[in-house]
Design a protein around this motif. Structure first.
Motif, PDB file in Angstrom:
ATOM      1  N   GLY A 162       0.809  -1.213   0.000  1.00  0.00           N
ATOM      2  CA  GLY A 162       0.000   0.000   0.000  1.00  0.00           C
ATOM      3  C   GLY A 162       0.836   1.254   0.000  1.00  0.00           C
ATOM      4  O   GLY A 162       2.045   1.223  -0.208  1.00  0.00           O
ATOM      5  N   GLN A 163       0.179   2.385   0.269  1.00  0.00           N
ATOM      6  CA  GLN A 163       0.852   3.683   0.279  1.00  0.00           C
ATOM      7  C   GLN A 163       1.547   3.901   1.610  1.00  0.00           C
ATOM      8  O   GLN A 163       0.984   3.647   2.675  1.00  0.00           O
ATOM      9  CB  GLN A 163      -0.155   4.808   0.067  1.00  0.00           C
ATOM     10  CG  GLN A 163      -0.312   5.189  -1.352  1.00  0.00           C
ATOM     11  CD  GLN A 163      -1.039   6.519  -1.496  1.00  0.00           C
ATOM     12  OE1 GLN A 163      -1.471   7.139  -0.539  1.00  0.00           O
ATOM     13  NE2 GLN A 163      -1.167   6.958  -2.726  1.00  0.00           N
ATOM     14  N   TRP A 164       2.762   4.414   1.538  1.00  0.00           N
ATOM     15  CA  TRP A 164       3.566   4.732   2.711  1.00  0.00           C
ATOM     16  C   TRP A 164       4.282   6.051   2.460  1.00  0.00           C
ATOM     17  O   TRP A 164       4.491   6.445   1.319  1.00  0.00           O
ATOM     18  CB  TRP A 164       4.625   3.655   2.944  1.00  0.00           C
ATOM     19  CG  TRP A 164       4.096   2.320   3.332  1.00  0.00           C
ATOM     20  CD1 TRP A 164       3.700   1.316   2.487  1.00  0.00           C
ATOM     21  CD2 TRP A 164       3.903   1.827   4.647  1.00  0.00           C
ATOM     22  NE1 TRP A 164       3.290   0.236   3.208  1.00  0.00           N
ATOM     23  CE2 TRP A 164       3.399   0.509   4.541  1.00  0.00           C
ATOM     24  CE3 TRP A 164       4.102   2.345   5.924  1.00  0.00           C
ATOM     25  CZ2 TRP A 164       3.104  -0.266   5.642  1.00  0.00           C
ATOM     26  CZ3 TRP A 164       3.813   1.564   7.023  1.00  0.00           C
ATOM     27  CH2 TRP A 164       3.314   0.273   6.882  1.00  0.00           C
ATOM     28  N   ASP A 165       4.689   6.692   3.537  1.00  0.00           N
ATOM     29  CA  ASP A 165       5.638   7.805   3.458  1.00  0.00           C
ATOM     30  C   ASP A 165       6.973   7.253   3.915  1.00  0.00           C
ATOM     31  O   ASP A 165       7.087   6.717   5.022  1.00  0.00           O
ATOM     32  CB  ASP A 165       5.221   8.968   4.361  1.00  0.00           C
ATOM     33  CG  ASP A 165       4.025   9.721   3.821  1.00  0.00           C
ATOM     34  OD1 ASP A 165       3.820   9.704   2.593  1.00  0.00           O
ATOM     35  OD2 ASP A 165       3.289  10.326   4.621  1.00  0.00           O
ATOM     36  N   LEU A 166       7.998   7.352   3.065  1.00  0.00           N
ATOM     37  CA  LEU A 166       9.342   6.913   3.418  1.00  0.00           C
ATOM     38  C   LEU A 166      10.096   8.117   3.958  1.00  0.00           C
ATOM     39  O   LEU A 166      10.329   9.090   3.243  1.00  0.00           O
ATOM     40  CB  LEU A 166      10.064   6.326   2.201  1.00  0.00           C
ATOM     41  CG  LEU A 166      11.527   5.945   2.412  1.00  0.00           C
ATOM     42  CD1 LEU A 166      11.667   4.867   3.478  1.00  0.00           C
ATOM     43  CD2 LEU A 166      12.160   5.505   1.101  1.00  0.00           C
ATOM     44  N   VAL A 167      10.451   8.053   5.238  1.00  0.00           N
ATOM     45  CA  VAL A 167      11.192   9.127   5.892  1.00  0.00           C
ATOM     46  C   VAL A 167      12.605   8.618   6.152  1.00  0.00           C
ATOM     47  O   VAL A 167      12.789   7.569   6.768  1.00  0.00           O
ATOM     48  CB  VAL A 167      10.529   9.543   7.228  1.00  0.00           C
ATOM     49  CG1 VAL A 167      11.322  10.655   7.891  1.00  0.00           C
ATOM     50  CG2 VAL A 167       9.089   9.964   6.994  1.00  0.00           C
ATOM     51  N   ILE A 168      13.592   9.357   5.654  1.00  0.00           N
ATOM     52  CA  ILE A 168      14.994   8.983   5.831  1.00  0.00           C
ATOM     53  C   ILE A 168      15.684  10.110   6.593  1.00  0.00           C
ATOM     54  O   ILE A 168      15.613  11.271   6.196  1.00  0.00           O
ATOM     55  CB  ILE A 168      15.691   8.766   4.472  1.00  0.00           C
ATOM     56  CG1 ILE A 168      14.978   7.665   3.683  1.00  0.00           C
ATOM     57  CG2 ILE A 168      17.168   8.432   4.667  1.00  0.00           C
ATOM     58  CD1 ILE A 168      15.436   7.548   2.252  1.00  0.00           C
ATOM     59  N   GLU A 169      16.347   9.736   7.688  1.00  0.00           N
ATOM     60  CA  GLU A 169      17.110  10.701   8.482  1.00  0.00           C
ATOM     61  C   GLU A 169      18.550  10.245   8.549  1.00  0.00           C
ATOM     62  O   GLU A 169      18.816   9.067   8.815  1.00  0.00           O
ATOM     63  CB  GLU A 169      16.553  10.799   9.905  1.00  0.00           C
ATOM     64  CG  GLU A 169      15.188  11.440   9.984  1.00  0.00           C
ATOM     65  CD  GLU A 169      14.742  11.638  11.425  1.00  0.00           C
ATOM     66  OE1 GLU A 169      15.537  12.173  12.219  1.00  0.00           O
ATOM     67  OE2 GLU A 169      13.614  11.250  11.733  1.00  0.00           O
TER      68      GLU A 169
ATOM     69  N   ASN B 107       9.147  11.073   1.397  1.00  0.00           N
ATOM     70  CA  ASN B 107       8.571  10.855   0.067  1.00  0.00           C
ATOM     71  C   ASN B 107       7.442   9.850   0.153  1.00  0.00           C
ATOM     72  O   ASN B 107       7.545   8.842   0.852  1.00  0.00           O
ATOM     73  CB  ASN B 107       9.631  10.314  -0.900  1.00  0.00           C
ATOM     74  CG  ASN B 107      10.723  11.311  -1.131  1.00  0.00           C
ATOM     75  OD1 ASN B 107      10.536  12.297  -1.824  1.00  0.00           O
ATOM     76  ND2 ASN B 107      11.885  11.098  -0.530  1.00  0.00           N
ATOM     77  N   ARG B 108       6.368  10.082  -0.599  1.00  0.00           N
ATOM     78  CA  ARG B 108       5.248   9.154  -0.694  1.00  0.00           C
ATOM     79  C   ARG B 108       5.606   8.047  -1.666  1.00  0.00           C
ATOM     80  O   ARG B 108       6.055   8.320  -2.783  1.00  0.00           O
ATOM     81  CB  ARG B 108       4.004   9.905  -1.154  1.00  0.00           C
ATOM     82  CG  ARG B 108       2.743   9.108  -1.331  1.00  0.00           C
ATOM     83  CD  ARG B 108       2.044   8.661  -0.063  1.00  0.00           C
ATOM     84  NE  ARG B 108       1.906   9.620   1.000  1.00  0.00           N
ATOM     85  CZ  ARG B 108       0.820  10.355   1.246  1.00  0.00           C
ATOM     86  NH1 ARG B 108      -0.229  10.266   0.480  1.00  0.00           N
ATOM     87  NH2 ARG B 108       0.800  11.166   2.277  1.00  0.00           N
ATOM     88  N   ILE B 109       5.469   6.802  -1.237  1.00  0.00           N
ATOM     89  CA  ILE B 109       5.788   5.660  -2.093  1.00  0.00           C
ATOM     90  C   ILE B 109       4.617   4.671  -2.085  1.00  0.00           C
ATOM     91  O   ILE B 109       3.766   4.709  -1.194  1.00  0.00           O
ATOM     92  CB  ILE B 109       7.088   4.950  -1.656  1.00  0.00           C
ATOM     93  CG1 ILE B 109       6.944   4.405  -0.232  1.00  0.00           C
ATOM     94  CG2 ILE B 109       8.280   5.876  -1.774  1.00  0.00           C
ATOM     95  CD1 ILE B 109       8.100   3.511   0.198  1.00  0.00           C
ATOM     96  N   LEU B 110       4.610   3.787  -3.055  1.00  0.00           N
ATOM     97  CA  LEU B 110       3.619   2.734  -3.148  1.00  0.00           C
ATOM     98  C   LEU B 110       4.343   1.402  -3.174  1.00  0.00           C
ATOM     99  O   LEU B 110       5.143   1.148  -4.073  1.00  0.00           O
ATOM    100  CB  LEU B 110       2.767   2.904  -4.405  1.00  0.00           C
ATOM    101  CG  LEU B 110       1.688   1.850  -4.645  1.00  0.00           C
ATOM    102  CD1 LEU B 110       0.648   1.900  -3.527  1.00  0.00           C
ATOM    103  CD2 LEU B 110       1.022   2.056  -5.986  1.00  0.00           C
ATOM    104  N   LEU B 111       4.078   0.563  -2.178  1.00  0.00           N
ATOM    105  CA  LEU B 111       4.693  -0.758  -2.113  1.00  0.00           C
ATOM    106  C   LEU B 111       3.688  -1.797  -2.562  1.00  0.00           C
ATOM    107  O   LEU B 111       2.552  -1.814  -2.083  1.00  0.00           O
ATOM    108  CB  LEU B 111       5.166  -1.069  -0.687  1.00  0.00           C
ATOM    109  CG  LEU B 111       6.255  -0.167  -0.131  1.00  0.00           C
ATOM    110  CD1 LEU B 111       6.582  -0.549   1.307  1.00  0.00           C
ATOM    111  CD2 LEU B 111       7.494  -0.234  -0.995  1.00  0.00           C
ATOM    112  N   ASN B 112       4.090  -2.656  -3.483  1.00  0.00           N
ATOM    113  CA  ASN B 112       3.205  -3.720  -3.977  1.00  0.00           C
ATOM    114  C   ASN B 112       3.513  -5.020  -3.285  1.00  0.00           C
ATOM    115  O   ASN B 112       4.504  -5.287  -2.794  1.00  0.00           O
ATOM    116  CB  ASN B 112       3.372  -3.882  -5.492  1.00  0.00           C
ATOM    117  CG  ASN B 112       2.878  -2.645  -6.210  1.00  0.00           C
ATOM    118  OD1 ASN B 112       1.893  -2.044  -5.817  1.00  0.00           O
ATOM    119  ND2 ASN B 112       3.595  -2.250  -7.247  1.00  0.00           N
TER     120      ASN B 112
END
Length: 166
Positions: free
Chosen positions: A141-148, A161-166
């Protein structure tokens, strides 16, 4: 001609009282069920205090300016397997395209609508300028990927960034 006998009941005070009580009992019961469902499914607030979020705003602006001045290129590749195992790979370069080492990265997969489903992914250095991490049980589904990215306890990089994982 046969006369039909229809019995007409008079509307009494007792009938009106019972009908009114029954009506409000149904309305109140439905409201209580809906309130209970709304409260138990509420994921929570995005920020606990608007005041403290406002105070942190200027620090965030300064950190974003410094990040822009560093001009790092951070490329992320995320791969989710059908069993929910998710791998993330980061390639980190400075403004001159030289690989950056010795940094500490943390990634979070945040659900846009339910923060109870958020997942942290610990990321370790896998090579010169390359960082990798994995997580288990990540739903599609849709996730926000946050990288620090941190260096010596100081945040040097932040990306969402908004990403879509299948």
């Amino acid at each position: 001609m046969a006369a039909s006998s229809s019995v007409v009941r008079p509307i009494t005070g007792r009938f009106v009282l019972v009908t009114t009580i029954a009506f409000f009992a149904v309305v109140i019961s439905v409201n209580m069920v809906m309130m209970r469902l709304a409260i138990t499914t509420l994921p929570g607030t995005e920020v606990d205090s608007d005041y403290s979020a406002g105070l942190a705003y200027q620090r965030e602006i300064g950190a974003a300016r410094q990040q822009n001045e560093r001009d790092w290129q951070v490329h992320a590749h995320i791969d989710r397997q059908p069993d929910g195992t998710t791998a993330i790979a980061l390639e980190v370069r400075d403004h001159a395209a030289a690989p950056l080492t010795g940094l500490s990265f943390l990634a979070r997969l945040e659900r846009p609508i339910d923060r109870r489903a958020d997942r942290e992914i610990g990321i370790g250095e896998a090579g010169v300028g390359t960082y990798r991490g994995r997580a288990e049980g990540v739903a599609a589904g849709q996730w926000d990927l946050v990288i620090e990215g941190d260096a010596d306890g100081r945040r040097m990089f932040l990306s969402k960034n908004r990403i879509l994982l299948n």
